[in-house]
Design an enzyme around this catalytic site. Structure first.
Site, short mmCIF file in Angstrom:
data_model
loop_
_atom_site.label_atom_id
_atom_site.label_comp_id
_atom_site.label_asym_id
_atom_site.label_seq_id
_atom_site.Cartn_x
_atom_site.Cartn_y
_atom_site.Cartn_z
N TYR A 1 -48.50 -59.18 -111.32
CA TYR A 1 -49.41 -59.15 -110.17
C TYR A 1 -48.82 -58.24 -109.07
CZ TYR A 1 -51.50 -60.70 -105.79
OH TYR A 1 -52.08 -60.73 -104.55
N PHE B 1 -49.00 -62.53 -96.60
CA PHE B 1 -48.16 -63.65 -97.00
C PHE B 1 -49.11 -64.78 -97.44
CE2 PHE B 1 -43.68 -62.45 -96.57
CZ PHE B 1 -43.91 -61.11 -96.35
N ARG C 1 -41.92 -74.57 -110.19
CA ARG C 1 -42.86 -73.68 -110.87
C ARG C 1 -42.11 -72.36 -111.11
NH1 ARG C 1 -48.37 -72.27 -107.69
NH2 ARG C 1 -46.93 -71.18 -106.33
N1 UDP Z 1 -46.92 -75.60 -104.29
C1 UDP Z 1 -46.77 -76.92 -104.66
N2 UDP Z 1 -47.82 -77.53 -105.31
C2 UDP Z 1 -49.00 -76.90 -105.59
C3 UDP Z 1 -49.16 -75.56 -105.18
C4 UDP Z 1 -48.09 -74.93 -104.54
O1 UDP Z 1 -45.72 -77.53 -104.43
O2 UDP Z 1 -49.89 -77.52 -106.18
C5 UDP Z 1 -45.84 -74.92 -103.57
C6 UDP Z 1 -45.34 -73.68 -104.29
O3 UDP Z 1 -44.23 -73.97 -105.10
C7 UDP Z 1 -44.95 -72.77 -103.12
C8 UDP Z 1 -45.85 -73.20 -101.98
O4 UDP Z 1 -46.36 -74.49 -102.34
O5 UDP Z 1 -43.63 -73.04 -102.71
C9 UDP Z 1 -47.02 -72.24 -101.79
O6 UDP Z 1 -47.60 -71.97 -103.05
P1 UDP Z 1 -48.98 -71.22 -103.20
O7 UDP Z 1 -49.36 -71.24 -104.64
O8 UDP Z 1 -49.95 -71.78 -102.22
O9 UDP Z 1 -48.67 -69.74 -102.72
P2 UDP Z 1 -47.57 -68.66 -103.18
O10 UDP Z 1 -46.43 -68.80 -102.22
O11 UDP Z 1 -47.22 -68.95 -104.60
O12 UDP Z 1 -48.29 -67.36 -103.02
#
Ligand code: UDP
Length: 330
Positions: A142, A170, A283
């Site tokens: 991505y 962000f 994740r």
């Molecule tokens: N996150 C989480 N549970 C979820 C989705 C996201 O704990 O169901 C955490 C994820 O690990 C990251 C933060 O929340 O640290 C933001 O994730 P998101 O997918 O919203 O955005 P990213 O930073 O990946 O673009």
């Protein structure tokens, strides 16, 4: 009245931008293939064309027959996890289709484009807050596809005089304060909608992805930026292009990092309900901390985030989701 073409104008950030452009008096045309977007999200003041950017000829014809003064390019593939399974789809969507758009701009003599880029172009940060001049080493397809298109923009500027602003978002979140438009993206992967939907019972519970990161409380820290503030930056960037004709890249974040725990705690205060959650493993591919240095956007664009307090982000997301349990219902 200047005429603006918005790709992906039926999507989350695109639909908010279309509304703001119409409010500001621009003539707006939206192109969206509706693979992820929703016709109902498109402001009635805009003209809507259901079209896929892979249809290079149709796109060229559009640019030749209608004159556009500028383009806001939101359309593209956005799921990081999917990009690691289907890279080709990301290069088609974010690079090849983007080139079709640039070629149509050449054919129609349109000289200004604002591109939705991402913090993912940096990969694992070397220091926090992240500056535009930091190393660009995306860790997923991505981020790589977005970076490749930034590089193409620079070449098209050099060779064909197409000026661009690339905005590296962000964590876009929140919804229009009116409650009329918001995020309706399936599959839902982002923290704020997942959390709100866990309260609404649409999901059983929120998974907290890892509590063993080297951060203040062990959960990942992110820079959440309200969609309305992102959209403000696009309008400022458009003026910047029209007035200065100067191509630039900007980070867009509010400069404050919040952990997943802090987001949960703030949400419990704002929504006045407990968030059902479980702690799960990390994740794959999540950096511990991502926070923007957006001083450049503040200085050169005169941008100031006004709605990016966590309470307002969560409050507007709650307003949208709690009144649109089926999203746009299509
Ligand atoms: N996150 C989480 N549970 C979820 C989705 C996201 O704990 O169901 C955490 C994820 O690990 C990251 C933060 O929340 O640290 C933001 O994730 P998101 O997918 O919203 O955005 P990213 O930073 O990946 O673009």
């Amino acid at each position: 009245m200047q005429s603006i073409l918005v790709t992906g104008g039926a999507g989350y950030i695109g639909s908010h931008a279309v509304k703001a452009l119409a409010d500001a008096g621009y003539k707006v045309t939206v192109v969206d293939n509706l693979s992820k977007g929703h016709a109902a999200a498109v402001d009635k003041r805009a003209s809507f064309l259901q079209m896929d950017l892979k249809d290079a000829q149709a796109l060229k014809d559009l640019f030749v027959h209608e004159h556009f003064d500028g383009v806001l390019h939101f359309a593209g593939a956005i799921e990081v996890g999917l990009s690691m399974k289907e890279p080709a789809m990301f290069f088609e969507s974010n690079v090849v289709n983007g080139v079709n758009l640039l070629e149509a701009m050449r054919a129609g003599n349109t000289k200004n484009i604002i591109f939705s880029s991402t913090a993912a172009v940096y990969g694992e940060p070397v220091s926090i807050p992240i500056k535009e001049t930091d190393p660009l080493k995306p860790t997923n397809f991505y981020g790589l596809s977005k970076l490749m298109f930034e590089q193409l923009l620079e070449k098209y500027r050099e060779l064909y005089g197409i000026n661009y602003v690339a905005l590296r978002y962000f964590n876009a979140s929140g919804a229009d304060p009116s409650g009329e438009i918001g995020q309706d993206y399936i599959p839902d992967t982002h923290l704020v909608p997942r959390l709100v939907k866990a309260v609404l019972g649409i999901y059983d519970k929120l998974s907290v992805f890892g509590t063993d990161y080297p951060t203040k409380d062990g959960t990942c820290v992110r820079d959440y930026i309200h969609v309305t503030d992102l959209v403000d930056a696009h309008l400022l960037a458009l003026n910047f292009l029209f007035e200065k004709g100067q191509s630039e890249v900007f980070n867009l974040g509010n400069g404050n990092g919040f952990s997943v725990w802090e987001v949960i705690q703030t949400a419990e205060k704002v929504i006045e309900k407990k968030i059902p959650y479980e702690i799960t493993l990390r994740r794959a591919g999540d950096p511990a901390v991502l926070v923007a240095d957006s001083q450049k956007a503040k200085t050169l664009l005169g941008w100031t985030p006004k709605h990016s307090g966590l309470e307002e982000i969560i409050g507007t997301a709650w307003k949208w989701h709690s009144t649109h349990l089926q999203g746009y219902g299509d």
